[in-house]
Design a protein around this motif. Structure first.
Motif, PDB file in Angstrom:
ATOM      1  N   ALA A 226       0.809  -1.223   0.000  1.00 50.89           N
ATOM      2  CA  ALA A 226       0.000   0.000   0.000  1.00 50.89           C
ATOM      3  C   ALA A 226       0.840   1.270   0.000  1.00 50.89           C
ATOM      4  O   ALA A 226       0.419   2.289  -0.551  1.00 50.89           O
ATOM      5  N   LEU A 227       2.007   1.245   0.608  1.00 53.73           N
ATOM      6  CA  LEU A 227       2.816   2.457   0.729  1.00 53.73           C
ATOM      7  C   LEU A 227       3.765   2.642  -0.448  1.00 53.73           C
ATOM      8  O   LEU A 227       4.565   3.574  -0.468  1.00 53.73           O
ATOM      9  N   ASN A 228       3.657   1.749  -1.435  1.00 54.35           N
ATOM     10  CA  ASN A 228       4.454   1.833  -2.659  1.00 54.35           C
ATOM     11  C   ASN A 228       3.543   2.333  -3.778  1.00 54.35           C
ATOM     12  O   ASN A 228       2.675   1.608  -4.264  1.00 54.35           O
ATOM     13  N   GLU A 229       3.719   3.598  -4.183  1.00 51.91           N
ATOM     14  CA  GLU A 229       2.798   4.202  -5.152  1.00 51.91           C
ATOM     15  C   GLU A 229       2.773   3.442  -6.477  1.00 51.91           C
ATOM     16  O   GLU A 229       1.710   3.245  -7.070  1.00 51.91           O
ATOM     17  N   GLU A 230       3.920   2.995  -6.948  1.00 51.80           N
ATOM     18  CA  GLU A 230       3.965   2.262  -8.220  1.00 51.80           C
ATOM     19  C   GLU A 230       3.207   0.941  -8.125  1.00 51.80           C
ATOM     20  O   GLU A 230       2.542   0.529  -9.077  1.00 51.80           O
ATOM     21  N   ALA A 231       3.309   0.271  -6.987  1.00 52.02           N
ATOM     22  CA  ALA A 231       2.593  -0.987  -6.795  1.00 52.02           C
ATOM     23  C   ALA A 231       1.083  -0.754  -6.830  1.00 52.02           C
ATOM     24  O   ALA A 231       0.330  -1.530  -7.435  1.00 52.02           O
ATOM     25  N   VAL A 232       0.648   0.317  -6.192  1.00 48.39           N
ATOM     26  CA  VAL A 232      -0.781   0.645  -6.169  1.00 48.39           C
ATOM     27  C   VAL A 232      -1.270   1.001  -7.573  1.00 48.39           C
ATOM     28  O   VAL A 232      -2.343   0.555  -8.008  1.00 48.39           O
ATOM     29  N   GLN A 233      -0.481   1.761  -8.313  1.00 45.75           N
ATOM     30  CA  GLN A 233      -0.864   2.127  -9.688  1.00 45.75           C
ATOM     31  C   GLN A 233      -0.992   0.886 -10.559  1.00 45.75           C
ATOM     32  O   GLN A 233      -1.861   0.819 -11.443  1.00 45.75           O
ATOM     33  N   GLN A 234      -0.132  -0.103 -10.322  1.00 49.22           N
ATOM     34  CA  GLN A 234      -0.202  -1.344 -11.085  1.00 49.22           C
ATOM     35  C   GLN A 234      -1.539  -2.051 -10.858  1.00 49.22           C
ATOM     36  O   GLN A 234      -2.147  -2.575 -11.787  1.00 49.22           O
ATOM     37  N   VAL A 235      -2.016  -2.036  -9.613  1.00 50.47           N
ATOM     38  CA  VAL A 235      -3.306  -2.667  -9.302  1.00 50.47           C
ATOM     39  C   VAL A 235      -4.440  -1.929 -10.005  1.00 50.47           C
ATOM     40  O   VAL A 235      -5.338  -2.554 -10.585  1.00 50.47           O
ATOM     41  N   TYR A 236      -4.410  -0.607  -9.982  1.00 52.96           N
ATOM     42  CA  TYR A 236      -5.423   0.172 -10.702  1.00 52.96           C
ATOM     43  C   TYR A 236      -5.436  -0.199 -12.191  1.00 52.96           C
ATOM     44  O   TYR A 236      -6.487  -0.381 -12.806  1.00 52.96           O
ATOM     45  N   GLU A 237      -4.246  -0.318 -12.766  1.00 51.54           N
ATOM     46  CA  GLU A 237      -4.146  -0.634 -14.195  1.00 51.54           C
ATOM     47  C   GLU A 237      -4.618  -2.052 -14.489  1.00 51.54           C
ATOM     48  O   GLU A 237      -5.348  -2.284 -15.460  1.00 51.54           O
ATOM     49  N   LEU A 238      -4.210  -3.009 -13.681  1.00 51.87           N
ATOM     50  CA  LEU A 238      -4.607  -4.400 -13.893  1.00 51.87           C
ATOM     51  C   LEU A 238      -6.126  -4.558 -13.817  1.00 51.87           C
ATOM     52  O   LEU A 238      -6.736  -5.276 -14.616  1.00 51.87           O
ATOM     53  N   LYS A 239      -6.738  -3.881 -12.850  1.00 53.00           N
ATOM     54  CA  LYS A 239      -8.184  -3.984 -12.659  1.00 53.00           C
ATOM     55  C   LYS A 239      -8.978  -3.082 -13.611  1.00 53.00           C
ATOM     56  O   LYS A 239     -10.187  -3.221 -13.716  1.00 53.00           O
TER      57      LYS A 239
END
Length: 196
Positions: free
Chosen positions: A28-41
């Motif tokens: 959650a505290l990794n912005e790039e990781a969170v953006q990846q989830v938004y993109e995947l979904k």
């Protein structure tokens, strides 16, 4: 499990079971990781995400103005199929709650997923499905939907298929925003001083 842990540690997204449906988890505290989830979904960025945590202390770490009965509620129902919404404090990054004044908390009951949250969390973990589709309960279908772009842990047997109850505690009175496995009556039976 090694692949899942390496992926989480490196800021990637993985599919993990909860006690309800599969979630798409990332740090959650990794912005790039969170953006990846938004993109995947293919999820709109104005739809906020919950924090998956493993302790009451973490709930307090990211929230403010908590009700006096929060600990009692936590002890009664968590880990379990309950999402609690509280007022967010300034520790919550804008990329998680889209700048909203609230933040949701989830403590999944699945033992492996909870261990991974303890080790790499807090994690985001929205349901593992493309935005607009039903919450993910079929692991193989999820893998197809995400076109092999994620790895995960298959455990269909642990899922109830019923979404968590969403309980909003950010205002003067508690409100159930989504009815899941835990009912208003269940909550009142365990937490006498809560007001709906």
């Amino acid at each position: 499990m090694d692949k899942i842990e390496k992926t989480l540690a490196a800021g990637g997204a993985v599919v993990l079971p909860t006690e309800t449906v599969y979630g798409l988890f990332a740090q959650a505290l990794n912005e790039e990781a969170v953006q990846q989830v938004y993109e995947l979904k293919r999820r709109p960025h104005d739809k906020a995400l919950n924090l998956n945590v493993a302790s009451l202390e973490e709930v307090y770490r990211f929230s403010k103005n908590q009700p006096s009965y929060l600990e009692k509620l936590y002890q009664a129902f968590l880990p379990g199929p309950l999402t609690i919404i509280l007022q967010a404090n300034d520790q919550v990054p804008i990329w998680i709650n889209s700048g909203m004044k609230t933040i949701g908390f989830r403590v999944p009951k699945h033992s492996i997923t909870l261990d991974l949250i303890r080790k790499y969390g807090p994690l985001i973990g929205p349901s593992a499905n493309l935005s607009g589709k039903a919450s993910g309960t079929d692991f193989q279908q999820i893998m197809l939907d995400f076109q092999g772009q994620v790895s995960g842990l298959e455990d269909d047997a642990s899922l109830t298929g019923q979404d968590s109850t969403i309980l909003d505690l950010s205002g003067e009175k508690a409100r159930i925003l989504r009815q899941g496995a835990i009912t208003r009556e269940d909550i009142l039976a365990q937490v006498r001083d809560i007001t709906f």
